[in-house]
Design an enzyme around this catalytic site. Structure first.
Site, mmCIF file in Angstrom:
data_model
loop_
_atom_site.group_PDB
_atom_site.id
_atom_site.type_symbol
_atom_site.label_atom_id
_atom_site.label_comp_id
_atom_site.label_asym_id
_atom_site.label_seq_id
_atom_site.Cartn_x
_atom_site.Cartn_y
_atom_site.Cartn_z
ATOM 1 N N HIS A 56 0.859 -1.195 0.000
ATOM 2 C CA HIS A 56 0.000 0.000 0.000
ATOM 3 C C HIS A 56 0.888 1.235 0.000
ATOM 4 C CE1 HIS A 56 1.024 -0.502 4.185
ATOM 5 N NE2 HIS A 56 0.431 0.631 4.522
ATOM 6 N N HIS A 58 1.374 3.874 2.112
ATOM 7 C CA HIS A 58 1.893 4.633 3.248
ATOM 8 C C HIS A 58 3.412 4.740 3.104
ATOM 9 C CE1 HIS A 58 -1.891 3.909 5.916
ATOM 10 N NE2 HIS A 58 -1.941 5.068 5.275
ATOM 11 N N ASP A 60 5.916 4.417 4.945
ATOM 12 C CA ASP A 60 6.826 3.384 5.472
ATOM 13 C C ASP A 60 6.886 2.148 4.570
ATOM 14 O OD1 ASP A 60 4.137 3.030 6.364
ATOM 15 O OD2 ASP A 60 4.762 1.724 8.021
ATOM 16 N N HIS A 61 6.140 2.172 3.460
ATOM 17 C CA HIS A 61 6.165 1.043 2.523
ATOM 18 C C HIS A 61 6.598 1.436 1.112
ATOM 19 C CE1 HIS A 61 4.191 -1.690 5.432
ATOM 20 N NE2 HIS A 61 3.845 -0.517 5.929
ATOM 21 N N HIS A 133 -7.168 -1.967 5.711
ATOM 22 C CA HIS A 133 -6.330 -0.940 6.330
ATOM 23 C C HIS A 133 -7.101 0.369 6.185
ATOM 24 C CE1 HIS A 133 -2.569 0.281 7.986
ATOM 25 N NE2 HIS A 133 -2.021 0.791 6.899
ATOM 26 N N ASP A 201 -0.061 -4.483 7.457
ATOM 27 C CA ASP A 201 -0.875 -3.267 7.482
ATOM 28 C C ASP A 201 -2.329 -3.567 7.147
ATOM 29 O OD1 ASP A 201 1.909 -2.423 7.419
ATOM 30 O OD2 ASP A 201 1.054 -0.408 7.426
ATOM 31 N N HIS A 260 6.703 -5.686 11.296
ATOM 32 C CA HIS A 260 6.010 -4.395 11.321
ATOM 33 C C HIS A 260 5.682 -3.973 12.753
ATOM 34 C CE1 HIS A 260 3.052 -1.210 10.313
ATOM 35 N NE2 HIS A 260 3.725 -1.130 9.181
HETATM 36 ZN ZN LIG Z 1 3.191 0.321 7.742
HETATM 37 ZN ZN LIG Z 2 0.007 1.421 6.520
#
Ligand SMILES: [Zn+2]
Ligand SMILES: [Zn+2]
Length: 307
Positions: A56, A58, A60-61, A133, A201, A260
Site C-alpha cells: 500500500h 503509506h 513506510d512502505h 487498512h 498493514d 512491522h
Molecule cells: Zn506500515
Molecule cells: Zn500502513
C-alpha cells in the site's frame, strides 16, 4: 527480512521489507525509507531483482523506491523490472521516480486487485487478497508448484523409448508407432510445492486463513504485542500478535514470522508468548536473516543470519 519496523525507521530497526528469491525471480516486498541501506547489509545483490511489490502507499512502505531504483541502476541492471501494487501504483511510482530520471532499465507497472494472480518470468506465482487498512492494501502469497515425479519403471513396463521420456515428464502426450502415451501413465502422484504468505498493514479478515492456507511460511504483521492494545490496533488498521497467530493456526501454516513492529514497542520479545500460546511455531522476524525453504523430501532446510 530487510526490516521489521512500522511507521518510521529507528536506529536499530529498518522499516519492514522482505527479499524473496525463487530460481531466477528475485522480489522485494515493500520499500520504505532506508530499504537500500538495509539491503546492502543483507549481502543480497541489487541487480537480480526483477519485481518490486507494494502492499500500500503509506510512506513506510514506498518512501524508499527512488533510492532502491537508483541502486539497481548502479548495479548494472538493464533488464526490465516490474513494480506491482494496488490501484494507484502507476501514479505513485510516476511521482516517486521523477527524481531518478533516465533509469537504464524499463520499469513496467502493474496494478492489481484482490483476487488477482501474476506470474513472474521465472515461474514464481503471486496471488493477492484485499486487506483491511485505512487505504487500499494488498496481501500476497508466493507459490512454487512442483511437477510430479517421473517413474521410469512405469515407462519401461510400457516399452516407451528413452527418447520420449523427457516429453512425457514435461507433461506432453506422445505418439509412438500408433500408440499414444499420456503423462499420467508415467508420473507419480501430485507433489506439494512451496508457499509463502505476506500480510501487513491490515486488520485480520475472515478470508486470510484460506488465502495463506498451508503456507510453509507466513510473514504477518504484529504492530503491537500486548493484547490489551487490540482496540488501538483495530482503530489504526493493524493487528496484535495473537491475531496474527490465529491466522497462522487457522491456515495450518507451518511457521509464522512477526514483523512491522510499532516504534512504541521496543522489546517485542516480551510479547512473543502471546503468539506462541496460540501458534507455537511463532517467531519474531530477525533483520538480515535468510530462511531457505525446501520441498518436503529435500532435507536441506537451512537458516542463516547474514549480518
Ligand atoms: Zn506500515
Ligand atoms: Zn500502513
Amino acid at each position: 527480512m530487510l526490516g521489521l519496523g512500522g511507521m518510521m525507521p529507528l536506529p536499530q530497526r529498518w522499516l519492514s521489507a522482505m527479499l524473496l528469491r525463487s530460481g531466477s525471480d528475485v522480489v522485494l516486498v515493500d520499500c520504505g525509507e532506508g530499504t537500500q541501506i538495509s539491503w546492502r547489509y543483507s549481502g543480497w545483490g541489487f541487480r537480480p531483482v526483477n519485481a518490486i511489490l507494494i502492499t500500500h502507499f503509506h510512506a513506510d512502505h514506498v518512501g524508499g523506491i527512488a533510492g532502491v531504483l537508483f541502486m539497481i541502476a548502479h548495479s548494472g541492471r538493464t533488464e526490465p523490472l516490474v513494480i506491482l501494487g494496488p490501484k494507484g501504483t502507476y501514479q505513485v511510482v510516476q511521482a516517486l521516480t521523477v527524481v531518478v530520471p533516465g533509469l537504464p532499465f524499463q520499469v513496467q507497472i502493474v496494478e492489481l486487485e484482490g483476487g488477482d494472480s501474476y506470474t513472474l518470468p521465472g515461474g514464481l506465482e503471486i496471488k493477492t487478497l484485499e486487506g483491511d487498512h485505512r487505504v487500499p492494501c494488498l496481501c500476497y502469497t508466493f507459490s512454487v508448484s512442483r511437477s510430479p515425479r517421473f517413474e521410469p519403471e512405469k515407462a519401461r513396463a510400457l516399452d516407451i523409448p528413452l527418447t520420449s521420456w523427457s516429453k512425457l515428464q514435461a507433461g506432453e502426450t506422445v505418439d509412438i508407432d500408433g500408440r499414444r502415451f499420456t503423462p499420467d501413465q508415467v508420473l507419480g502422484p501430485p507433489r506439494r510445492g512451496l508457499k509463502v504468505g505476506y500480510i501487513t498493514d491490515t486488520r485480520p479478515t475472515p478470508a486470510m486463513p484460506d488465502f495463506v492456507r498451508d503456507a510453509d511460511l507466513l510473514v504477518c504483521e504484529g504492530t503491537y504485542g500486548d493484547p490489551e492494545l487490540r482496540e488501538r490496533a483495530l482503530k489504526r488498521g493493524h493487528m496484535v500478535f495473537d491475531q496474527a497467530a490465529s491466522i497462522a493456526r487457522d491456515a495450518d501454516a507451518r511457521r509464522l514470522i512477526l514483523t512491522h513492529f510499532s516504534p512504541s514497542m521496543m522489546e517485542p520479545e516480551q510479547y512473543l508468548h502471546f503468539a506462541q500460546e496460540i501458534f507455537p511455531a511463532s517467531e519474531l522476524g530477525e533483520q538480515h536473516r535468510t530462511i531457505t525453504l525446501a520441498f518436503d523430501d529435500q532435507d536441506d532446510k537451512r537458516d542463516s543470519i547474514s549480518d
